[in-house]
Design a protein around this motif. Structure first.
Motif, PDB file in Angstrom:
ATOM      1  N   ASN A   1       0.836  -1.210   0.000  1.00  0.00           N
ATOM      2  CA  ASN A   1       0.000   0.000   0.000  1.00  0.00           C
ATOM      3  C   ASN A   1       0.868   1.256   0.000  1.00  0.00           C
ATOM      4  N   CYS A   2       1.676   1.399  -1.046  1.00  0.00           N
ATOM      5  CA  CYS A   2       2.732   2.420  -1.089  1.00  0.00           C
ATOM      6  C   CYS A   2       2.178   3.842  -0.983  1.00  0.00           C
ATOM      7  N   ARG A   3       2.897   4.686  -0.242  1.00  0.00           N
ATOM      8  CA  ARG A   3       2.548   6.094  -0.064  1.00  0.00           C
ATOM      9  C   ARG A   3       3.757   6.941  -0.460  1.00  0.00           C
ATOM     10  N   PRO A   4       3.886   7.294  -1.744  1.00  0.00           N
ATOM     11  CA  PRO A   4       5.049   8.074  -2.180  1.00  0.00           C
ATOM     12  C   PRO A   4       5.193   9.410  -1.472  1.00  0.00           C
ATOM     13  N   SER A   5       4.095   9.967  -0.951  1.00  0.00           N
ATOM     14  CA  SER A   5       4.201  11.237  -0.234  1.00  0.00           C
ATOM     15  C   SER A   5       4.901  11.064   1.114  1.00  0.00           C
ATOM     16  N   ILE A   6       4.972   9.826   1.606  1.00  0.00           N
ATOM     17  CA  ILE A   6       5.637   9.551   2.879  1.00  0.00           C
ATOM     18  C   ILE A   6       7.014   8.933   2.657  1.00  0.00           C
ATOM     19  N   ILE A   7       7.098   7.957   1.766  1.00  0.00           N
ATOM     20  CA  ILE A   7       8.365   7.321   1.399  1.00  0.00           C
ATOM     21  C   ILE A   7       8.600   7.644  -0.078  1.00  0.00           C
ATOM     22  N   PRO A   8       9.132   8.826  -0.401  1.00  0.00           N
ATOM     23  CA  PRO A   8       9.253   9.236  -1.799  1.00  0.00           C
ATOM     24  C   PRO A   8      10.326   8.491  -2.585  1.00  0.00           C
ATOM     25  N   ASP A   9      11.269   7.871  -1.895  1.00  0.00           N
ATOM     26  CA  ASP A   9      12.369   7.165  -2.553  1.00  0.00           C
ATOM     27  C   ASP A   9      11.894   5.761  -2.927  1.00  0.00           C
ATOM     28  N   SER A  10      11.602   5.537  -4.203  1.00  0.00           N
ATOM     29  CA  SER A  10      11.047   4.248  -4.611  1.00  0.00           C
ATOM     30  C   SER A  10      12.053   3.114  -4.438  1.00  0.00           C
ATOM     31  N   SER A  11      13.346   3.396  -4.555  1.00  0.00           N
ATOM     32  CA  SER A  11      14.339   2.335  -4.378  1.00  0.00           C
ATOM     33  C   SER A  11      14.365   1.865  -2.931  1.00  0.00           C
ATOM     34  N   ARG A  12      14.233   2.801  -2.001  1.00  0.00           N
ATOM     35  CA  ARG A  12      14.165   2.439  -0.579  1.00  0.00           C
ATOM     36  C   ARG A  12      12.895   1.651  -0.287  1.00  0.00           C
ATOM     37  N   ALA A  13      11.774   2.113  -0.824  1.00  0.00           N
ATOM     38  CA  ALA A  13      10.511   1.401  -0.620  1.00  0.00           C
ATOM     39  C   ALA A  13      10.567   0.010  -1.241  1.00  0.00           C
ATOM     40  N   ARG A  14      11.185  -0.082  -2.417  1.00  0.00           N
ATOM     41  CA  ARG A  14      11.293  -1.382  -3.098  1.00  0.00           C
ATOM     42  C   ARG A  14      12.101  -2.375  -2.259  1.00  0.00           C
ATOM     43  N   ALA A  15      13.216  -1.916  -1.694  1.00  0.00           N
ATOM     44  CA  ALA A  15      14.040  -2.797  -0.868  1.00  0.00           C
ATOM     45  C   ALA A  15      13.271  -3.279   0.350  1.00  0.00           C
ATOM     46  N   ARG A  16      12.540  -2.364   0.986  1.00  0.00           N
ATOM     47  CA  ARG A  16      11.751  -2.729   2.168  1.00  0.00           C
ATOM     48  C   ARG A  16      10.646  -3.719   1.778  1.00  0.00           C
ATOM     49  N   ALA A  17       9.958  -3.457   0.669  1.00  0.00           N
ATOM     50  CA  ALA A  17       8.886  -4.352   0.227  1.00  0.00           C
ATOM     51  C   ALA A  17       9.430  -5.744  -0.084  1.00  0.00           C
ATOM     52  N   GLU A  18      10.564  -5.807  -0.744  1.00  0.00           N
ATOM     53  CA  GLU A  18      11.113  -7.105  -1.132  1.00  0.00           C
ATOM     54  C   GLU A  18      11.545  -7.931   0.077  1.00  0.00           C
ATOM     55  N   GLN A  19      12.003  -7.263   1.145  1.00  0.00           N
ATOM     56  CA  GLN A  19      12.331  -7.986   2.374  1.00  0.00           C
ATOM     57  C   GLN A  19      11.100  -8.693   2.921  1.00  0.00           C
ATOM     58  N   LEU A  20       9.979  -7.993   2.919  1.00  0.00           N
ATOM     59  CA  LEU A  20       8.758  -8.567   3.478  1.00  0.00           C
ATOM     60  C   LEU A  20       8.114  -9.575   2.537  1.00  0.00           C
ATOM     61  N   VAL A  21       8.192  -9.343   1.235  1.00  0.00           N
ATOM     62  CA  VAL A  21       7.665 -10.314   0.274  1.00  0.00           C
ATOM     63  C   VAL A  21       8.360 -11.659   0.453  1.00  0.00           C
ATOM     64  N   ALA A  22       9.673 -11.632   0.705  1.00  0.00           N
ATOM     65  CA  ALA A  22      10.428 -12.867   0.887  1.00  0.00           C
ATOM     66  C   ALA A  22      10.013 -13.633   2.129  1.00  0.00           C
ATOM     67  N   LEU A  23       9.423 -12.925   3.111  1.00  0.00           N
ATOM     68  CA  LEU A  23       8.998 -13.553   4.351  1.00  0.00           C
ATOM     69  C   LEU A  23       7.508 -13.895   4.369  1.00  0.00           C
ATOM     70  N   ALA A  24       6.742 -13.295   3.468  1.00  0.00           N
ATOM     71  CA  ALA A  24       5.280 -13.426   3.489  1.00  0.00           C
ATOM     72  C   ALA A  24       4.820 -14.614   2.651  1.00  0.00           C
ATOM     73  N   ASP A  25       3.608 -15.063   2.943  1.00  0.00           N
ATOM     74  CA  ASP A  25       2.972 -16.141   2.180  1.00  0.00           C
ATOM     75  C   ASP A  25       1.948 -15.597   1.193  1.00  0.00           C
ATOM     76  N   VAL A  26       1.201 -14.581   1.624  1.00  0.00           N
ATOM     77  CA  VAL A  26       0.167 -13.945   0.799  1.00  0.00           C
ATOM     78  C   VAL A  26       0.549 -12.481   0.624  1.00  0.00           C
ATOM     79  N   VAL A  27       0.595 -12.023  -0.613  1.00  0.00           N
ATOM     80  CA  VAL A  27       0.928 -10.624  -0.889  1.00  0.00           C
ATOM     81  C   VAL A  27      -0.153 -10.044  -1.787  1.00  0.00           C
ATOM     82  N   LYS A  28      -0.677  -8.881  -1.372  1.00  0.00           N
ATOM     83  CA  LYS A  28      -1.642  -8.151  -2.198  1.00  0.00           C
ATOM     84  C   LYS A  28      -1.089  -6.770  -2.478  1.00  0.00           C
ATOM     85  N   ALA A  29      -1.162  -6.331  -3.730  1.00  0.00           N
ATOM     86  CA  ALA A  29      -0.713  -4.988  -4.098  1.00  0.00           C
ATOM     87  C   ALA A  29      -1.630  -4.455  -5.182  1.00  0.00           C
ATOM     88  N   SER A  30      -1.708  -3.138  -5.289  1.00  0.00           N
ATOM     89  CA  SER A  30      -2.437  -2.547  -6.406  1.00  0.00           C
ATOM     90  C   SER A  30      -1.522  -2.453  -7.612  1.00  0.00           C
TER      91      SER A  30
END
Length: 309
Positions: A151-180
């Motif tokens: 549920n990305c919020r670019p107005s809060i985390i404007p650096d997409s590379s930083r957000a991408r790294a954080r998301a990928e850490q959690l995707v690797a640990l998660a079983d179910v992932v939902k994104a728009s």
């Protein structure tokens, strides 16, 4: 026990020609309320203040039967100012304080009986609370099914590379992932939504679901193959889109829970969800989102407003 960890806040919603209205909100908090309204025992781990907005958040959670293991704190409750355009879509401006003042031992006790853990949104991206959320996921992996919605919020985390790294850490640990589709295109602007979803499946998720607004949701598991499964969006007269994705997420998790997909052993069974089952899941979740967009604010449906799961 289902557990949701993340931010709680108040949405102050403005629409042309109308007075602003304050609704209790925050993506993870909405998911917790949605699960409770669909008949599930759920606890919410997230902070809010001892102020007027915090009282509104706490009353909303308690009135909907969500369990609250700890109390409000002395800091201000977070606020999101949402402006609704003529098309019903919302844009946001945030004043946030996101942390989770729990020691590791206390957090472990709160997760002890959890069979499904959901995390996401600002709570999984913004420090200092995001590190605690990731630790909760690592703890819960041994006993619970884990779901994640960036549920990305670019107005809060404007650096997409930083957000991408954080998301990928959690995707690797998660079983179910939902994104728009908007999330995926912002995180990965140089590849298609389908390519990004397939990459997340390879990274460790067993079920990847993509919401696509009027195009309807699409999902894939290893059993569905790369084409995945898509269903139409629910028909609804749109009042606003606030909480639609959260409503979809709550119903998706409710369907999985109703069909026995909780606890760590269920992650292996997710791989076997075939096209028929995935289609049923998507239609149920889409119907919940359709109810929510038909009324103002993040007003998620109850079980008797949806077809049987």
């Amino acid at each position: 026990m289902l557990t949701v960890i993340g931010e709680a806040l108040v949405d102050v919603v403005s629409k042309r020609g109308q007075e602003p209205r304050a609704h209790a909100g925050g993506s993870p908090m909405n998911v917790a309320v949605g699960l409770a309204r669909l008949g599930h025992r759920v606890q919410f781990l997230g902070r809010y203040g001892e102020d007027e907005y915090g009282a509104q958040v706490e009353a909303h959670l308690r009135d909907n039967g969500v369990l609250l293991p700890f109390e409000a704190d002395a800091r201000p409750t977070s606020v999101a100012e949402a402006v609704i355009g003529d098309d019903g879509a919302a844009t946001y401006d945030f004043q946030l304080d996101w942390s989770l003042d729990l020691g590791d031992e206390q957090l472990g006790k709160m997760l002890r009986d959890t069979t499904l853990l959901h995390v996401g949104s600002i709570g999984a991206m913004l420090e200092p609370g995001a590190s605690k959320v990731r630790h909760a996921v690592e703890l819960a992996q041994h006993t619970a099914l884990v779901s994640y919605d960036p549920n990305c919020r670019p107005s809060i985390i404007p650096d997409s590379s930083r957000a991408r790294a954080r998301a990928e850490q959690l995707v690797a640990l998660a079983d179910v992932v939902k994104a728009s589709d908007e999330d995926l295109l912002w995180l990965y602007p140089h590849r298609s939504v389908e390519e990004s979803a397939a990459a997340w499946l390879r990274a460790g998720a067993e079920l990847v679901v993509v919401t696509r607004g009027p195009l309807g949701p699409w999902a894939l598991t290893r059993a569905t193959g790369p084409r995945g499964v898509q269903v139409p969006a629910a028909r609804a007269e749109v009042v606003d889109t606030v909480g639609a994705g959260d409503s979809f997420m709550a119903a998706l998790l409710a369907w999985l829970t109703d069909h026995g997909f909780t606890g760590a052993p269920a992650r292996e069974r997710l791989d076997d969800l075939d096209a028929e089952q995935v289609g049923e899941l998507l239609r149920y979740a889409a119907s919940a989102a359709g109810v929510t967009v038909s009324r103002a604010g993040a007003d998620l449906p109850r079980a008797d407003e949806l077809p049987s799961s």
